[in-house]
Design an enzyme around this catalytic site. Structure first.
Site, PDB file in Angstrom:
ATOM      1  N   ARG A 119       0.819  -1.214   0.000  1.00 16.87           N
ATOM      2  CA  ARG A 119       0.000   0.000   0.000  1.00 16.87           C
ATOM      3  C   ARG A 119       0.854   1.266   0.000  1.00 16.87           C
ATOM      4  NH1 ARG A 119      -5.498  -1.690   2.008  1.00 16.87           N
ATOM      5  NH2 ARG A 119      -6.123   0.456   2.281  1.00 16.87           N
ATOM      6  N   TYR A 151       0.886   4.309  -2.468  1.00 12.02           N
ATOM      7  CA  TYR A 151      -0.216   5.264  -2.301  1.00 12.02           C
ATOM      8  C   TYR A 151      -0.035   6.042  -1.000  1.00 12.02           C
ATOM      9  CZ  TYR A 151      -5.185   6.764  -2.125  1.00 12.02           C
ATOM     10  OH  TYR A 151      -6.367   7.479  -2.059  1.00 12.02           O
ATOM     11  N   GLU A 158       2.528   6.419   1.213  1.00 15.30           N
ATOM     12  CA  GLU A 158       3.716   7.260   1.369  1.00 15.30           C
ATOM     13  C   GLU A 158       3.731   8.383   0.338  1.00 15.30           C
ATOM     14  OE1 GLU A 158       5.261   7.332   3.947  1.00 15.30           O
ATOM     15  OE2 GLU A 158       6.167   5.464   4.590  1.00 15.30           O
ATOM     16  N   VAL A 208     -14.764  -1.780  -1.642  1.00  9.50           N
ATOM     17  CA  VAL A 208     -15.674  -2.700  -0.970  1.00  9.50           C
ATOM     18  C   VAL A 208     -17.146  -2.409  -1.281  1.00  9.50           C
ATOM     19  CG1 VAL A 208     -15.748  -1.431   1.246  1.00  9.50           C
ATOM     20  CG2 VAL A 208     -16.087  -3.902   1.200  1.00  9.50           C
ATOM     21  N   SER A 262     -18.625  -0.948  -3.919  1.00  6.10           N
ATOM     22  CA  SER A 262     -19.008  -1.331  -5.278  1.00  6.10           C
ATOM     23  C   SER A 262     -18.934  -2.855  -5.442  1.00  6.10           C
ATOM     24  CB  SER A 262     -18.146  -0.602  -6.306  1.00  6.10           C
ATOM     25  OG  SER A 262     -16.788  -0.628  -5.942  1.00  6.10           O
ATOM     26  N   ASN A 263     -17.892  -3.486  -4.902  1.00  3.38           N
ATOM     27  CA  ASN A 263     -17.802  -4.953  -4.999  1.00  3.38           C
ATOM     28  C   ASN A 263     -19.036  -5.630  -4.405  1.00  3.38           C
ATOM     29  OD1 ASN A 263     -15.322  -5.046  -6.211  1.00  3.38           O
ATOM     30  ND2 ASN A 263     -14.305  -6.205  -4.598  1.00  3.38           N
ATOM     31  N   PHE A 264     -19.382  -5.281  -3.172  1.00  5.94           N
ATOM     32  CA  PHE A 264     -20.491  -5.962  -2.493  1.00  5.94           C
ATOM     33  C   PHE A 264     -21.818  -5.718  -3.231  1.00  5.94           C
ATOM     34  CE2 PHE A 264     -18.636  -6.159   2.148  1.00  5.94           C
ATOM     35  CZ  PHE A 264     -17.614  -6.979   1.688  1.00  5.94           C
ATOM     36  N   GLN A 296     -12.789  -5.908  10.492  1.00  7.22           N
ATOM     37  CA  GLN A 296     -12.136  -4.604  10.283  1.00  7.22           C
ATOM     38  C   GLN A 296     -13.210  -3.546  10.009  1.00  7.22           C
ATOM     39  OE1 GLN A 296     -12.352  -7.065   8.053  1.00  7.22           O
ATOM     40  NE2 GLN A 296     -11.638  -6.513   6.011  1.00  7.22           N
ATOM     41  N   PRO A 354      -5.749  -1.823   6.880  1.00  9.96           N
ATOM     42  CA  PRO A 354      -6.009  -1.202   8.194  1.00  9.96           C
ATOM     43  C   PRO A 354      -7.158  -1.886   8.941  1.00  9.96           C
ATOM     44  CG  PRO A 354      -5.715   0.484   6.507  1.00  9.96           C
ATOM     45  CD  PRO A 354      -5.793  -0.841   5.787  1.00  9.96           C
TER      46      PRO A 354
HETATM   47  P1  NAD Z   1     -10.962   7.434  -9.267  1.00 13.36           P
HETATM   48  O1  NAD Z   1      -9.989   6.358  -9.534  1.00 13.36           O
HETATM   49  O2  NAD Z   1     -12.386   7.208  -9.620  1.00 13.36           O
HETATM   50  O3  NAD Z   1     -10.506   8.791  -9.959  1.00 13.36           O
HETATM   51  C1  NAD Z   1      -9.168   9.161 -10.165  1.00 13.36           C
HETATM   52  C2  NAD Z   1      -9.064   9.871 -11.500  1.00 13.36           C
HETATM   53  O4  NAD Z   1      -7.702  10.293 -11.705  1.00 13.36           O
HETATM   54  C3  NAD Z   1      -9.425   8.967 -12.675  1.00 13.36           C
HETATM   55  O5  NAD Z   1     -10.274   9.649 -13.562  1.00 13.36           O
HETATM   56  C4  NAD Z   1      -8.071   8.653 -13.316  1.00 13.36           C
HETATM   57  O6  NAD Z   1      -8.170   8.354 -14.695  1.00 13.36           O
HETATM   58  C5  NAD Z   1      -7.311   9.937 -13.037  1.00 13.36           C
HETATM   59  N1  NAD Z   1      -5.835   9.789 -13.043  1.00 13.36           N
HETATM   60  C6  NAD Z   1      -5.104   8.834 -12.431  1.00 13.36           C
HETATM   61  N2  NAD Z   1      -3.790   9.057 -12.645  1.00 13.36           N
HETATM   62  C7  NAD Z   1      -3.696  10.182 -13.407  1.00 13.36           C
HETATM   63  C8  NAD Z   1      -2.603  10.914 -13.953  1.00 13.36           C
HETATM   64  N3  NAD Z   1      -1.334  10.531 -13.761  1.00 13.36           N
HETATM   65  N4  NAD Z   1      -2.875  12.017 -14.697  1.00 13.36           N
HETATM   66  C9  NAD Z   1      -4.160  12.414 -14.905  1.00 13.36           C
HETATM   67  N5  NAD Z   1      -5.225  11.750 -14.421  1.00 13.36           N
HETATM   68  C10 NAD Z   1      -4.997  10.653 -13.664  1.00 13.36           C
HETATM   69  O7  NAD Z   1     -10.829   7.772  -7.702  1.00 13.36           O
HETATM   70  P2  NAD Z   1     -11.703   8.730  -6.771  1.00 13.36           P
HETATM   71  O8  NAD Z   1     -12.367   7.909  -5.755  1.00 13.36           O
HETATM   72  O9  NAD Z   1     -12.514   9.669  -7.581  1.00 13.36           O
HETATM   73  O10 NAD Z   1     -10.534   9.533  -6.026  1.00 13.36           O
HETATM   74  C11 NAD Z   1     -10.172  10.842  -6.419  1.00 13.36           C
HETATM   75  C12 NAD Z   1      -9.124  11.394  -5.478  1.00 13.36           C
HETATM   76  O11 NAD Z   1      -9.610  11.381  -4.137  1.00 13.36           O
HETATM   77  C13 NAD Z   1      -7.827  10.609  -5.480  1.00 13.36           C
HETATM   78  O12 NAD Z   1      -6.740  11.506  -5.388  1.00 13.36           O
HETATM   79  C14 NAD Z   1      -7.916   9.778  -4.231  1.00 13.36           C
HETATM   80  O13 NAD Z   1      -6.653   9.479  -3.707  1.00 13.36           O
HETATM   81  C15 NAD Z   1      -8.713  10.681  -3.309  1.00 13.36           C
HETATM   82  N6  NAD Z   1      -9.428   9.907  -2.277  1.00 13.36           N
HETATM   83  C16 NAD Z   1     -10.572   9.228  -2.578  1.00 13.36           C
HETATM   84  C17 NAD Z   1     -11.207   8.493  -1.593  1.00 13.36           C
HETATM   85  C18 NAD Z   1     -12.495   7.753  -1.847  1.00 13.36           C
HETATM   86  O14 NAD Z   1     -12.987   7.081  -0.937  1.00 13.36           O
HETATM   87  N7  NAD Z   1     -13.099   7.823  -3.008  1.00 13.36           N
HETATM   88  C19 NAD Z   1     -10.671   8.434  -0.299  1.00 13.36           C
HETATM   89  C20 NAD Z   1      -9.489   9.109  -0.055  1.00 13.36           C
HETATM   90  C21 NAD Z   1      -8.882   9.867  -1.040  1.00 13.36           C
HETATM   91  N1  UDP Z   2     -12.842  -5.570   1.278  1.00 11.61           N
HETATM   92  C1  UDP Z   2     -13.551  -6.748   1.372  1.00 11.61           C
HETATM   93  N2  UDP Z   2     -14.049  -7.290   0.226  1.00 11.61           N
HETATM   94  C2  UDP Z   2     -13.913  -6.710  -0.998  1.00 11.61           C
HETATM   95  C3  UDP Z   2     -13.196  -5.478  -1.093  1.00 11.61           C
HETATM   96  C4  UDP Z   2     -12.669  -4.949   0.073  1.00 11.61           C
HETATM   97  O1  UDP Z   2     -13.719  -7.303   2.460  1.00 11.61           O
HETATM   98  O2  UDP Z   2     -14.408  -7.272  -1.993  1.00 11.61           O
HETATM   99  C5  UDP Z   2     -12.322  -4.955   2.529  1.00 11.61           C
HETATM  100  C6  UDP Z   2     -10.859  -4.543   2.473  1.00 11.61           C
HETATM  101  O3  UDP Z   2     -10.019  -5.631   2.822  1.00 11.61           O
HETATM  102  C7  UDP Z   2     -10.818  -3.426   3.502  1.00 11.61           C
HETATM  103  C8  UDP Z   2     -12.217  -2.782   3.399  1.00 11.61           C
HETATM  104  O4  UDP Z   2     -13.036  -3.762   2.756  1.00 11.61           O
HETATM  105  O5  UDP Z   2     -10.664  -3.944   4.796  1.00 11.61           O
HETATM  106  C9  UDP Z   2     -12.233  -1.502   2.567  1.00 11.61           C
HETATM  107  O6  UDP Z   2     -11.579  -1.765   1.340  1.00 11.61           O
HETATM  108  P1  UDP Z   2     -11.491  -0.699   0.158  1.00 11.61           P
HETATM  109  O7  UDP Z   2     -10.607  -1.297  -0.884  1.00 11.61           O
HETATM  110  O8  UDP Z   2     -12.844  -0.264  -0.243  1.00 11.61           O
HETATM  111  O9  UDP Z   2     -10.811   0.584   0.811  1.00 11.61           O
HETATM  112  P2  UDP Z   2      -9.570   0.836   1.784  1.00 11.61           P
HETATM  113  O10 UDP Z   2      -8.996  -0.466   2.252  1.00 11.61           O
HETATM  114  O11 UDP Z   2      -8.601   1.592   0.961  1.00 11.61           O
HETATM  115  O12 UDP Z   2     -10.153   1.598   2.897  1.00 11.61           O
END
Ligand code: NAD
Ligand code: UDP
Ligand code: UDP
Length: 311
Positions: A141, A144, A146, A186, A188-190, A208, A273
């Site tokens: 991980r 992402y 770090e 998680v 979207s998968n579920f 968790q 985590p």
């Molecule tokens: P996502 O994967 O749906 O969207 C990320 C977008 O960035 C995509 O459209 C992808 O094509 C684009 N992208 C990736 N690398 C690129 C690059 N090098 N140059 C240009 N475009 C690039 O993810 P998301 O859930 O919409 O997340 C968006 C942001 O929010 C991310 O920075 C993510 O780390 C942060 N974030 C999201 C969550 C969450 O739960 N959704 C939680 C914590 C942080």
């Molecule tokens: N997870 C799970 N089944 C899945 C996908 C994820 O049990 O099909 C768990 C995963 O191991 C983690 C939690 O759900 O403990 C959240 O995972 P996700 O990938 O959504 O986000 P993150 O771990 O980055 O918080």
């Protein structure tokens, strides 16, 4: 009219943010390399004369004119950010340097989409912004975690060294319509597994926890943060503190979909985590924000969306 740059604007969160900024009568330039994002997420907005979409990878320099920058580019799902981990670090670090350079040249405020992953597998619960986290620097991980931590360092150094007007939000797990069905996260998968009658895959024992925020609440506070007083840089936690085990999430989704899928247990990925819950006192005090949508209501909207696209 402001000219606003949204990197990653074709992704899940970026497309919702773009929609809101257009509604508020701004010009929006979406920059995206379409790694995890898709033009489909913006399809309903493409007729707007105020939207421009550009294919570009932010690890390369970008010279455009803008008044405000939201830096969202980066895959957020573990499956996707681990697919090409070196590119993930480049996107977070070199991408941040380029966007900060752009902000410096154009004198634009810039907001960074940081993450609860900066806390790693936290030993302090719930997590306040003052907690420095427990992150493995060499695990699967880390590309992402770090890199997002390094991006925060860069934001604060550009602020101290070049007086840049920065905003850093630490986003906790967020879900809603326009998550990619193959994203691997998680929620979207579920939902997809439940709707298709496939087994629900819980990783580990399902004890968790995560705290899930509905996308509309999250976009609301992101815009509030960008418009907050200039001296308020954050980092600020944003998320919904209601905390659930993955087993509770699976059971709730089974109930709401009426699915007959059965729950199966698979191995837990390393460094996953064990618990995660935001302390949002700072967001409440500084941004006057409190999430409104509870998990069941948010899941109902999300299930309705997935029914339309995977049916
Ligand atoms: P996502 O994967 O749906 O969207 C990320 C977008 O960035 C995509 O459209 C992808 O094509 C684009 N992208 C990736 N690398 C690129 C690059 N090098 N140059 C240009 N475009 C690039 O993810 P998301 O859930 O919409 O997340 C968006 C942001 O929010 C991310 O920075 C993510 O780390 C942060 N974030 C999201 C969550 C969450 O739960 N959704 C939680 C914590 C942080
Ligand atoms: N997870 C799970 N089944 C899945 C996908 C994820 O049990 O099909 C768990 C995963 O191991 C983690 C939690 O759900 O403990 C959240 O995972 P996700 O990938 O959504 O986000 P993150 O771990 O980055 O918080
Ligand atoms: N940069 C960019 N667009 C701009 C200005 C800069 O992409 O409008 C990039 C540029 O490639 C540089 C990086 O941002 O490498 C950092 O810019 P900064 O001005 O901070 O540093 P320097 O140019 O001095 O290396």
């Amino acid at each position: 009219m402001k000219k606003i740059l949204v990197t990653g604007g074709a992704g899940f969160l970026g497309s919702h943010l773009t929609e809101k900024l257009l509604k508020e009568n701004n010009e929006v330039l979406v920059v995206d390399n379409f790694f995890t994002g898709s033009k489909k997420n913006l399809e309903h907005l493409l007729t707007s004369p105020n939207l421009e979409v550009m294919r570009h990878d932010i690890t390369f320099p970008l010279y455009i004119e803008t008044n405000q920058i939201f830096n969202f580019a980066c895959p957020a799902s573990p499956v996707h950010y681990q697919y090409d981990p070196v590119q993930t670090t480049k996107t977070c670090v070199q991408g941040a340097i380029n966007m900060l350079g752009l902000a410096k040249r154009t004198k634009s405020p810039i907001l960074q989409a940081s993450t609860s992953e900066v806390y790693g597998d936290p030993e302090v619960h719930p997590q306040p912004e003052g907690y420095w986290g427990k992150v493995n620097p060499i695990g699967i991980r880390s590309c992402y975690d770090e890199a997002k931590r390094c991006a925060e360092t860069l934001f604060f150094d550009y602020n101290r060294q070049h007086n840049l007007h920065i905003k850093v939000v630490r986003i906790f797990n967020t879900y809603g319509p326009r998550m990619d069905p193959n994203d691997g996260r998680v929620v979207s998968n579920f939902i997809v597994q439940a709707l298709q009658g496939n087994d629900i895959t819980i990783y580990g024992d399902g004890q968790q926890t995560r705290s899930f925020c509905y996308v509309d609440d999250l976009i609301d506070v992101i815009v509030r943060m960008m418009n907050s007083e200039e001296g308020f840089t954050g980092p600020v936690n944003i998320g919904n503190p209601a905390e659930f085990t993955m087993l509770q999430l699976a059971e709730t989704i089974l109930r709401l979909t009426g699915s007959k899928s059965k729950i199966i247990y698979q191995s837990l990925p390393s460094d996953d985590p064990k618990q995660r819950q935001p302390n949002i006192d700072l967001a409440k005090a500084k941004l006057g924000w409190n999430p409104k949508v509870n998990l069941e209501d948010g899941l109902k909207e999300t299930i309705a969306y997935f029914k339309r696209i995977v049916a």
